[in-house]
Design an enzyme around this catalytic site. Structure first.
Site, PDB file in Angstrom:
ATOM      1  N   LYS A 149       0.913  -1.146   0.227  1.00  0.00           N
ATOM      2  CA  LYS A 149      -0.015   0.077  -0.012  1.00  0.00           C
ATOM      3  C   LYS A 149       0.881   1.086  -0.289  1.00  0.00           C
ATOM      4  O   LYS A 149       1.880   1.770   0.769  1.00  0.00           O
ATOM      5  CB  LYS A 149      -1.196  -0.188   1.696  1.00  0.00           C
ATOM      6  N   ILE A 150       0.582   2.145  -1.072  1.00  0.00           N
ATOM      7  CA  ILE A 150       1.236   3.629  -0.815  1.00  0.00           C
ATOM      8  C   ILE A 150       0.521   4.595  -1.372  1.00  0.00           C
ATOM      9  O   ILE A 150      -0.660   4.622  -2.151  1.00  0.00           O
ATOM     10  CB  ILE A 150       1.895   3.354  -2.470  1.00  0.00           C
TER      11      ILE A 150
END
Length: 381
Positions: A149-150
């Site tokens: 997750k970014i």
């Protein structure tokens, strides 16, 4: 005692949702949930085909201490830093959950069966550090069905491109605005183009774009309530759905364009919209609002367990509730803007608050683990 008829009805709404092309992911994870068999049970009985995590979820799970005592003792004995301890615990949970979901991953060709883990939220405005962290997390978890997750911050966008270009699957998180969402899709396509040049098999790269829902209503409703006019109050509970529906319209546009056609021909996967923050915060609204009213093919809905159970119990899945509503969605957001509530200001505020909330949760987690390590006779650095 649940009768056969009641059990069939309970499964019905979730099955219908799945049949409509919506992948049901659980927005929660803990070691207790994994080791008790609960996660496997949800996969078996509640049509759950993925898991998302965030710093707040890990803070709640590890902060409780349940299931982590033995590992904490081992980590304390080794004298690791608190940051390393947190990463060892969180990646262990994600690895174990990925193993539970591996049959789903195999059965869906990698589309589902995914478990997401977020980069350190303190790196949200540092592109290079985010890229390095994403690579490290992918290596630590070491499962093909992990998604990194970014956050969709300005600094996160080039990181998304670079990480996708390395062949790592990404869950882009904390998307609130339509403009930023288009930038996210562009970053994904640029990443696929980089991956293709490096010789990666594009069919193995997957991504979702987590578009946050309920927080938009929470903030805009608050401002509408302050205005207090009939026109303002009539718009409560409409902005979040409008925003999400227009995001889906943008998705349809981008993934039918010429740029996508070339990538699709190379067996690339569309970056699916994921409806996040789908737990209803206003008790005046039905508790399945952001599930029932955001049904569209090729989407993901990640739900806290309370929302999952509510949908199973009394969700009303009546088919596609998104694609026919674009004109009304535009009208609803225009009406909010006409009352003097700035859309751009709201979504930027929500992005800033989202990053800040995860930073606070991460620090709370670090503090809790520091206390645990110290209680075992080790000074955590």
């Amino acid at each position: 005692m649940i009768t056969v008829t009641e059990a069939t009805t309970t499964a019905g709404a979730l099955k219908r949702l799945s049949d409509e092309g919506v992948s049901i992911w659980l927005d929660d994870l803990s070691r207790k949930r994994i080791e008790s068999g609960n996660l496997a049970e949800l996969v078996e009985t509640k049509h759950v085909v993925g898991v998302t995590t965030n710093p707040s979820i890990f803070q709640a799970a590890i902060g409780s201490g349940a299931g982590y005592e033995e590992q904490l003792t081992d980590l304390a004995t080794r004298g690791v830093t608190v940051d390393e301890a947190v990463r060892m615990m969180t990646t262990a949970d994600v690895r174990a959950a990925a193993d539970v979901l591996r049959p789903v991953y195999d059965a869906t060709g990698g589309r589902d069966g995914r478990v997401s883990i977020e980069v350190d939220p303190r790196l949200a405005h540092d592109t290079r550090a985010t890229i390095a962290e994403a690579k490290q997390l992918a290596w630590l978890v070491d499962r093909p069905n992990v998604m990194i997750k970014i956050p969709a911050t300005a600094a996160g966008l080039p990181a998304i491109t670079e990480v996708i270009g390395l062949g790592i699957s990404v869950n882009v998180t904390l998307i609130f605005s339509l403009e930023r969402y288009r930038e996210v899709m562009d970053a994904y396509l640029a990443g696929l183009e980089k991956a293709a040049k490096k010789g990666h098999d594009l069919s193995t790269i997957h991504s979702v774009a987590s578009f946050f829902v309920s927080r938009v209503d929470s903030e805009i409703d608050k401002r509408l309530t302050v205005l207090g006019t009939d026109a303002a109050l009539a718009l409560k509970g409409r902005a979040a759905l409008a925003n999400a529906r227009l995001a889906y319209e943008a998705y349809e546009e981008v993934f039918s364009g010429e740029r996508w056609t070339a990538l699709g021909g190379a067996r690339a996967n569309r970056q699916r919209p994921l409806w996040a923050s789908t737990g209803v915060k206003d008790p005046a609204y039905k508790d399945t609002l952001y599930v029932d009213d955001l049904v569209a093919p090729g989407t993901v809905n990640t739900m806290p367990e309370a929302t999952l159970n509510a949908t199973a119990d009394h969700g009303r899945i009546t088919g596609d509730t998104v694609t026919g509503g674009y004109a009304q969605a535009r009208a609803d957001l225009a009406a909010v803007e006409a009352l003097g509530i700035s859309y751009d200001e709201v979504v930027q505020q929500l992005e800033d608050e989202g990053v800040a909330k995860f930073e606070v949760a991460w620090q709370d987690l670090l503090d809790a683990v520091t206390k645990s390590l110290n209680s075992k006779g080790v000074d955590a650095e």
